[in-house]
Scaffold this active site. Structure first.
Site, PDB file in Angstrom:
ATOM      1  N   THR A  66      28.250   3.392   5.000  1.00 45.09           N
ATOM      2  CA  THR A  66      28.492   3.940   6.338  1.00 45.09           C
ATOM      3  C   THR A  66      28.584   5.459   6.230  1.00 45.09           C
ATOM      4  O   THR A  66      28.853   6.002   5.157  1.00 45.09           O
ATOM      5  CB  THR A  66      29.764   3.336   6.966  1.00 45.09           C
ATOM      6  OG1 THR A  66      30.864   3.589   6.088  1.00 45.09           O
ATOM      7  CG2 THR A  66      29.605   1.835   7.178  1.00 45.09           C
ATOM      8  N   THR A  73      30.520   8.357   7.091  1.00 44.32           N
ATOM      9  CA  THR A  73      31.616   9.140   6.511  1.00 44.32           C
ATOM     10  C   THR A  73      31.920   8.695   5.091  1.00 44.32           C
ATOM     11  O   THR A  73      32.158   9.508   4.200  1.00 44.32           O
ATOM     12  CB  THR A  73      32.878   9.043   7.385  1.00 44.32           C
ATOM     13  OG1 THR A  73      32.556   9.470   8.714  1.00 44.32           O
ATOM     14  CG2 THR A  73      34.004   9.903   6.844  1.00 44.32           C
ATOM     15  N   CYS A  74      31.871   7.402   4.873  1.00 42.94           N
ATOM     16  CA  CYS A  74      32.173   6.850   3.552  1.00 42.94           C
ATOM     17  C   CYS A  74      31.151   7.296   2.510  1.00 42.94           C
ATOM     18  O   CYS A  74      31.507   7.644   1.380  1.00 42.94           O
ATOM     19  CB  CYS A  74      32.214   5.327   3.625  1.00 42.94           C
ATOM     20  SG  CYS A  74      33.302   4.693   4.916  1.00 42.94           S
ATOM     21  N   SER A  75      29.887   7.288   2.882  1.00 45.57           N
ATOM     22  CA  SER A  75      28.803   7.597   1.946  1.00 45.57           C
ATOM     23  C   SER A  75      28.535   9.087   1.798  1.00 45.57           C
ATOM     24  O   SER A  75      28.077   9.523   0.749  1.00 45.57           O
ATOM     25  CB  SER A  75      27.512   6.908   2.395  1.00 45.57           C
ATOM     26  OG  SER A  75      27.620   5.515   2.249  1.00 45.57           O
ATOM     27  N   VAL A 123      33.242   8.871  -0.789  1.00 48.34           N
ATOM     28  CA  VAL A 123      32.890   8.520  -2.162  1.00 48.34           C
ATOM     29  C   VAL A 123      32.391   9.739  -2.949  1.00 48.34           C
ATOM     30  O   VAL A 123      32.830   9.951  -4.080  1.00 48.34           O
ATOM     31  CB  VAL A 123      31.882   7.346  -2.196  1.00 48.34           C
ATOM     32  CG1 VAL A 123      31.287   7.173  -3.582  1.00 48.34           C
ATOM     33  CG2 VAL A 123      32.578   6.061  -1.772  1.00 48.34           C
TER      34      VAL A 123
END
Length: 166
Positions: free
Chosen positions: A57, A59-61, A65
Site C-alpha cells: 500500500t 504509505t507503507c511501501s 518500510v
C-alpha cells in the site's frame, strides 16, 4: 488493551511467516508458512516491531518500510536484535513484499498477523486490518508503544521516532 511502556509483552503471541531462503528468493516463489512464536523468540532480545495497515500500500511501501530498511544499521548499533514488520496480509503476501523490497535473510522479518488477532487484542486494529504502530520490546518488557492517529502519516511509528527512543 493497548500496550504501554512498562508492560510485559503478552504471552502466546504467535504470528506466521515464510522464512527467507536463498533458493526461493524469487518473488514468485511461495515457500511454506510456519508459526513464529514472538513471545518465546523475543523473550531475551531487543525487538522493534512496527505494524502497517497493508503490504504493497502507498504509505507503507513508499515511506514506512523504506525508513526501516535505510535505518537498519542504526537500529543494530542501538542494540536491536530483531526488526519485524507486521500486517494482516497472509504470509505469502508478506514474503513477496519482503522480496520486493530486496530484504534478504532475517534483516527484517515480514510477519503476518492473521485476521489482525494480535493487533485487535491490544486495541490497535480496525476493520480486520492492523493499525500503523511501533512497539519496542526489550527482554520481554515494552519500552515504547505508539500508534499513528492520522491516516497515511508516519510519525510516531517510523524508524526515526523509534531510534529517538532507543
Amino acid at each position: 488493551m493497548a500496550l504501554k511502556p512498562g508492560d510485559k509483552f503478552p504471552d502466546n503471541v504467535v504470528f506466521q511467516y515464510i522464512p527467507y531462503l536463498e533458493e526461493s528468493s524469487d518473488i514468485t516463489a511461495c515457500g511454506i508458512p510456519i508459526n513464529y512464536n514472538a513471545s518465546k523468540e523475543w523473550a531475551d532480545k531487543k525487538v522493534v516491531l512496527f505494524s502497517v495497515p497493508g503490504a504493497f500500500t502507498p504509505t507503507c511501501s513508499v515511506e514506512h518500510v523504506p525508513g526501516y530498511i535505510k535505518n537498519l544499521p542504526k537500529l543494530k548499533e542501538k542494540g536491536v536484535d530483531v526488526v519485524a514488520v507486521l500486517a494482516s496480509n497472509d504470509p505469502f503476501v508478506m514474503s513477496a513484499w519482503g522480496k520486493a523490497n530486496k530484504v534478504k535473510g532475517n534483516d527484517i522479518l515480514f510477519l503476518s498477523d492473521p485476521d489482525a488477532r494480535f493487533s485487535d487484542s491490544i486495541g490497535w486494529a480496525s476493520g480486520g486490518r492492523t493499525g500503523r504502530y511501533a512497539i519496542v520490546v526489550d527482554h520481554g518488557k515494552v519500552t515504547y508503544a505508539q500508534i499513528e492517529t492520522e491516516r497515511g502519516v508516519v510519525k510516531v511509528s517510523g524508524a526515526d521516532a523509534v531510534l529517538a527512543h532507543l
